[in-house]
Scaffold this active site. Structure first.
Site, PDB file in Angstrom:
ATOM      1  N   LYS A  11      13.550  31.511  55.231  1.00 40.97           N
ATOM      2  CA  LYS A  11      13.915  31.031  54.085  1.00 40.97           C
ATOM      3  C   LYS A  11      14.131  29.377  54.394  1.00 40.97           C
ATOM      4  CE  LYS A  11      16.067  34.974  52.041  1.00 40.97           C
ATOM      5  NZ  LYS A  11      17.430  35.459  51.521  1.00 40.97           N
ATOM      6  N   TYR A  51      12.752  37.020  42.257  1.00 40.74           N
ATOM      7  CA  TYR A  51      14.105  37.369  42.385  1.00 40.74           C
ATOM      8  C   TYR A  51      14.434  37.876  41.011  1.00 40.74           C
ATOM      9  CZ  TYR A  51      14.717  36.005  47.224  1.00 40.74           C
ATOM     10  OH  TYR A  51      14.891  35.821  48.588  1.00 40.74           O
ATOM     11  N   PHE A  59      25.273  34.576  41.239  1.00 39.18           N
ATOM     12  CA  PHE A  59      24.657  33.693  42.187  1.00 39.18           C
ATOM     13  C   PHE A  59      23.102  33.260  42.031  1.00 39.18           C
ATOM     14  CE2 PHE A  59      24.021  38.061  43.893  1.00 39.18           C
ATOM     15  CZ  PHE A  59      22.903  38.112  44.039  1.00 39.18           C
ATOM     16  N   ARG A  87      14.538  45.867  58.037  1.00 39.93           N
ATOM     17  CA  ARG A  87      15.945  45.703  57.560  1.00 39.93           C
ATOM     18  C   ARG A  87      16.809  45.804  58.614  1.00 39.93           C
ATOM     19  NH1 ARG A  87      16.391  43.761  52.254  1.00 39.93           N
ATOM     20  NH2 ARG A  87      18.693  44.586  52.418  1.00 39.93           N
ATOM     21  N   THR A  93      23.039  41.693  54.505  1.00 36.88           N
ATOM     22  CA  THR A  93      22.838  40.639  53.815  1.00 36.88           C
ATOM     23  C   THR A  93      23.828  39.421  54.298  1.00 36.88           C
ATOM     24  OG1 THR A  93      22.335  41.977  52.080  1.00 36.88           O
ATOM     25  CG2 THR A  93      22.961  39.659  51.358  1.00 36.88           C
ATOM     26  N   ARG A 104      20.115  37.840  60.990  1.00 35.57           N
ATOM     27  CA  ARG A 104      20.891  37.027  60.399  1.00 35.57           C
ATOM     28  C   ARG A 104      22.129  36.859  61.142  1.00 35.57           C
ATOM     29  NH1 ARG A 104      19.744  40.671  54.824  1.00 35.57           N
ATOM     30  NH2 ARG A 104      18.448  39.065  53.534  1.00 35.57           N
ATOM     31  N   ASN A 114      20.969  32.798  54.235  1.00 37.63           N
ATOM     32  CA  ASN A 114      20.878  33.989  55.067  1.00 37.63           C
ATOM     33  C   ASN A 114      19.598  34.201  55.772  1.00 37.63           C
ATOM     34  OD1 ASN A 114      19.589  35.060  53.061  1.00 37.63           O
ATOM     35  ND2 ASN A 114      20.745  36.956  52.812  1.00 37.63           N
ATOM     36  N   HIS A 117      14.265  36.909  54.462  1.00 38.02           N
ATOM     37  CA  HIS A 117      14.182  37.875  53.405  1.00 38.02           C
ATOM     38  C   HIS A 117      13.606  39.132  54.104  1.00 38.02           C
ATOM     39  CE1 HIS A 117      13.152  40.120  49.588  1.00 38.02           C
ATOM     40  NE2 HIS A 117      11.928  40.498  50.278  1.00 38.02           N
ATOM     41  N   GLU A 128       5.567  42.167  46.543  1.00 37.48           N
ATOM     42  CA  GLU A 128       6.010  41.080  47.238  1.00 37.48           C
ATOM     43  C   GLU A 128       4.679  40.256  48.171  1.00 37.48           C
ATOM     44  OE1 GLU A 128      10.880  42.015  47.268  1.00 37.48           O
ATOM     45  OE2 GLU A 128       9.823  41.738  49.265  1.00 37.48           O
TER      46      GLU A 128
HETATM   47  P1  IDP Z   1      18.867  41.407  50.850  1.00 41.51           P
HETATM   48  O1  IDP Z   1      18.201  39.873  50.837  1.00 41.51           O
HETATM   49  O2  IDP Z   1      19.808  41.577  51.985  1.00 41.51           O
HETATM   50  O3  IDP Z   1      17.965  42.105  50.280  1.00 41.51           O
HETATM   51  P2  IDP Z   1      19.933  41.207  48.111  1.00 41.51           P
HETATM   52  O4  IDP Z   1      21.328  41.673  47.535  1.00 41.51           O
HETATM   53  O5  IDP Z   1      18.527  41.685  47.708  1.00 41.51           O
HETATM   54  O6  IDP Z   1      19.934  41.013  49.557  1.00 41.51           O
HETATM   55  O7  IDP Z   1      19.998  39.405  47.409  1.00 41.51           O
HETATM   56  C1  IDP Z   1      18.886  38.745  47.493  1.00 41.51           C
HETATM   57  C2  IDP Z   1      19.540  37.312  48.016  1.00 41.51           C
HETATM   58  O8  IDP Z   1      20.376  36.782  47.164  1.00 41.51           O
HETATM   59  C3  IDP Z   1      20.182  37.467  49.489  1.00 41.51           C
HETATM   60  O9  IDP Z   1      19.274  37.598  50.461  1.00 41.51           O
HETATM   61  C4  IDP Z   1      20.752  36.073  49.529  1.00 41.51           C
HETATM   62  O10 IDP Z   1      20.054  34.909  49.767  1.00 41.51           O
HETATM   63  C5  IDP Z   1      21.490  36.171  47.735  1.00 41.51           C
HETATM   64  N1  IDP Z   1      22.608  36.546  47.656  1.00 41.51           N
HETATM   65  C6  IDP Z   1      22.972  37.971  47.604  1.00 41.51           C
HETATM   66  N2  IDP Z   1      24.353  38.170  47.299  1.00 41.51           N
HETATM   67  C7  IDP Z   1      24.855  36.958  47.179  1.00 41.51           C
HETATM   68  C8  IDP Z   1      26.075  36.406  46.793  1.00 41.51           C
HETATM   69  O11 IDP Z   1      27.099  37.078  46.785  1.00 41.51           O
HETATM   70  N3  IDP Z   1      26.201  34.873  46.927  1.00 41.51           N
HETATM   71  C9  IDP Z   1      25.159  34.252  47.063  1.00 41.51           C
HETATM   72  N4  IDP Z   1      24.031  34.450  47.281  1.00 41.51           N
HETATM   73  C10 IDP Z   1      23.710  35.608  47.471  1.00 41.51           C
HETATM   74 MG    MG Z   2      16.882  42.698  48.081  1.00 44.80          MG
END
Ligand code: IDP
Ligand code: MG
Length: 139
Positions: A11, A51, A59, A87, A93, A104, A114, A117, A128
């Protein structure tokens, strides 16, 4: 549906901080073969589409802003059990919850920023990958 490929993005924060090399090294050391790789930047429309599943979340605006603010490195990675193993390699996350030694844990600043992806299913890995790569860009 193939089970040996996943899709990742390093990212904008990873590119900004100069962490692309170290993260790719961790990925290939873990046994993933790079099947596709590019430096690219998502438009707002791209990020909103990529997304879309999160578009009701509080968010979402922040996520789109973050993911479009600079270039990313997109990659297709190949390994047996690719989605699940990747993963595991990237960790939770929220880096505060990520296991020691995960990408991460090592490189992410917060749950929002974070670092990487990773696709969450074989089906989404395919969708994707096709979002970012043409067939002739995968080897
Ligand atoms: P993942 O990337 O671990 O699969 P997801 O729940 O799919 O997590 O969320 C996608 C992306 O959205 C995350 O990687 C992160 O960049 C962002 N994100 C997820 N939860 C939050 C939050 O609570 N606050 C701000 N950004 C978030
Ligand atoms: Mg995800």
């Amino acid at each position: 549906m193939r089970t040996d490929r996943t899709f990742t993005m390093l990212k904008p924060d990873s590119v900004e901080k100069g962490n692309v090399g170290p993260i790719l090294e961790k990925i290939t050391s873990a046994g993933f073969r790079i099947a596709g790789l590019k430096l690219t930047q998502m438009t707002k429309a791209d990020a909103e589409a990529f997304y879309a599943v999160h578009n009701e979340r509080p968010f979402f605006g922040e996520l789109v802003e973050y993911m479009t603010r600079g270039p990313i490195v997109a990659a297709v990675l190949e390994k047996d059990n690719a989605v699940e193993d990747f993963r595991t390699l990237i960790g939770a996350t929220n880096p505060a919850d990520a296991a020691e030694g995960t990408i991460r844990k090592m490189y992410a600043a917060s749950i929002g920023e974070n670092a990487v992806h990773g696709s969450d299913s074989d089906e989404n890995a395919e969708i994707e990958s096709q979002f970012h790569f043409a067939g002739r860009e995968l080897f």
